[in-house]
Design an enzyme around this catalytic site. Structure first.
Site, PDB file in Angstrom:
ATOM      1  N   CYS A 284       0.796  -1.236   0.000  1.00 27.44           N
ATOM      2  CA  CYS A 284       0.000   0.000   0.000  1.00 27.44           C
ATOM      3  C   CYS A 284       0.826   1.281   0.000  1.00 27.44           C
ATOM      4  O   CYS A 284       0.824   2.034  -0.978  1.00 27.44           O
ATOM      5  CB  CYS A 284      -0.953   0.004   1.192  1.00 27.44           C
ATOM      6  SG  CYS A 284      -2.214  -1.274   1.117  1.00 27.44           S
ATOM      7  N   ILE A 285       1.518   1.562   1.099  1.00 30.71           N
ATOM      8  CA  ILE A 285       2.127   2.877   1.291  1.00 30.71           C
ATOM      9  C   ILE A 285       3.192   3.201   0.241  1.00 30.71           C
ATOM     10  O   ILE A 285       3.249   4.330  -0.253  1.00 30.71           O
ATOM     11  CB  ILE A 285       2.705   3.017   2.714  1.00 30.71           C
ATOM     12  CG1 ILE A 285       1.650   2.644   3.759  1.00 30.71           C
ATOM     13  CG2 ILE A 285       3.203   4.440   2.953  1.00 30.71           C
ATOM     14  CD1 ILE A 285       0.391   3.480   3.689  1.00 30.71           C
TER      15      ILE A 285
END
Length: 448
Positions: A284-285
């Site tokens: 994700c990040i």
């Protein structure tokens, strides 16, 4: 007065709502990974019959055997749902004709040019289109750029001749999964839903309200929900970059950045603590914010802050390796020929996921400088990177004592920090793991 066609459309909507509310609907989930399997189990626990779809035969076999491979799923929950007949898995997308609602939970990576790779989503939607039938709900959960649901998915589904909002229903509801979080999971995390039409939103929200305990927040469109998800992860991406940049500066100024953050955290308003580390990992990040940078170019806008944050975070593994070299040099050792013991391969504590882990880059850099790398991890047996397998050794006093330097790269709760502090010749802590453990700091102890 409603026309016969309008009446039929309304009956489709009411019929689907009824099946969702009385839990007689059959639910499909495409993608049985970190998002899809927990969602499948929760929907089955809510009383629905669930069919999970995946292209990996290994996952299908494990699910159908009641064998859990995702940390956030309770083993017993999965086994009971399979044994009760409420959950089964298949690679045959023809079974989509049996489902009333389907969620798409497939990967959305970046390609070599840091552009969105939507091929997994597109392939899933084309399979759905083959079996799309009146009164069916389709929800995309995969993180993606604003506009995906409306611009990419809707045309594929409407090419069947069915009309969105009338014959079938389409919405976006971003996944919210924080692996290893002991307080929030799929069941109790609030959910955001944005449908193409009000009817789409109503039906998608009705499904999630039957399954989840968290609030279901309905927004005005899929684009709002898509942007919201990107904003969540960009917020973390940028604030972690700020913490990392503070760590770089504090290192030069001989200031303890951890003490700085701890002191700032005493302010009861206007501050949220983020901490530095060896780099970002996970799906994700490090990935999601760049969906927005790509989409922004369509509107002639350059997302400078996001890209700068990416530069800072991506540079952290190299900085850590540089610091390892500096620390070894203080002790009259060179990186070349030294044994570097990396404690942790996962990208965050207490999980078994090493996707995009900064440790992978550190291994490359250290080996390129002639170091011998040893790895231990309490959750991972081995890691594979660039066609090479790295075994994760069991941590022992002998391994710690034999290494020239031990580096805490993931602060797993299961590590024996007393043993690490006692046996390490030199200890470099990139996570601040020993700061709160009084009396455990060895003489040769270095913080990021």
């Amino acid at each position: 007065m409603n026309t016969p066609k309008e009446t039929a459309d309304s009956l489709l909507q009411e019929s689907l709502l009824q099946r969702l509310n009385d839990r007689t609907a059959v639910i499909g989930v495409i993608g049985l990974g970190y998002v899809g399997l927990p969602l499948s189990v929760e929907k089955a626990k809510a009383g629905y019959h669930v069919i999970g779809f995946d292209v990996q035969a290994g996952k299908i076999d494990m699910v159908n055997a009641g064998y859990n491979y995702i940390g956030d799923v309770v083993d017993e929950d999965l086994r009971l749902m399979v044994e009760s007949g409420r959950l089964r898995a298949t690679a045959d997308y023809a079974f989509l004709r049996e489902v009333d609602a389907v969620a798409i939970c497939v990967p959305t990576p970046l390609d070599l040019y840091r552009q969105p790779d939507t091929s997994y989503v597109e392939n899933s939607v084309r399979e759905i289109a083959k079996e799309l039938h009146p009164g069916m709900l389709v929800v995309l959960e995969s993180t993606t750029y604003p506009g995906t649901t409306e611009e990419l998915i809707r045309p594929i589904l409407e090419a069947t001749g069915l009309v969105c909002g009338r014959d079938f229903f389409l919405a976006y509801s971003p996944e919210r999964v924080d692996p290893g979080n002991k307080s929030y999971n799929t069941k109790n995390t609030p959910k955001v839903v944005g449908g193409i039409t009000p009817a789409c939103s109503q039906i998608a929200a009705a499904l999630y309200r039957q399954v989840l305990e968290g609030e279901v927040k309905v927004v005005s469109s899929p684009a709002v929900a898509e942007m919201e998800k990107i904003y969540e992860n960009t917020f973390r991406h940028i604030n972690i970059a700020l913490a990392n940049e503070m760590a770089l500066l504090c290192s030069r100024m001989n200031i303890d950045v951890w003490e700085v953050i701890e002191a700032a955290g005493t302010k009861p308003y206007g501050f949220m603590a983020f901490y530095p580390g060896p780099g970002l990992g996970g799906h994700c990040i490090p990935v999601d914010p760049f969906y927005l940078t790509w989409k922004a170019k369509e509107y002639n806008y350059h997302t400078r802050l996001i890209e700068l944050a990416g530069e800072i975070n991506n540079a952290m593994p190299e900085f850590v390796v540089q610091r390892i070299g500096d620390v070894l040099n203080e002790h009259r050792k060179a990186v070349s020929g030294s044994t570097v013991y990396l404690l942790g391969a996962a990208y965050k504590k207490d999980i078994d996921d090493y996707r995009e882990s900064p440790v992978l880059k550190m291994i490359e850099l250290l080996e390129s400088k002639g170091a011998k790398v040893i790895i231990s991890d309490t959750h991972i047996r081995s890691i594979r990177h660039r066609q090479r397998e790295y075994a994760c050794e069991e941590m022992t006093p002998q391994l710690l004592a034999s290494a020239d330097i031990a580096v805490i790269t993931t602060d797993h709760s299961g590590f024996d920090y007393e043993l690490i502090a006692k046996e390490s010749r030199i200890l470099f802590d990139t996570r601040g793991a020993l700061r709160s453990r009084k009396g455990l700091k060895p003489e040769a102890y270095y913080l990021l």
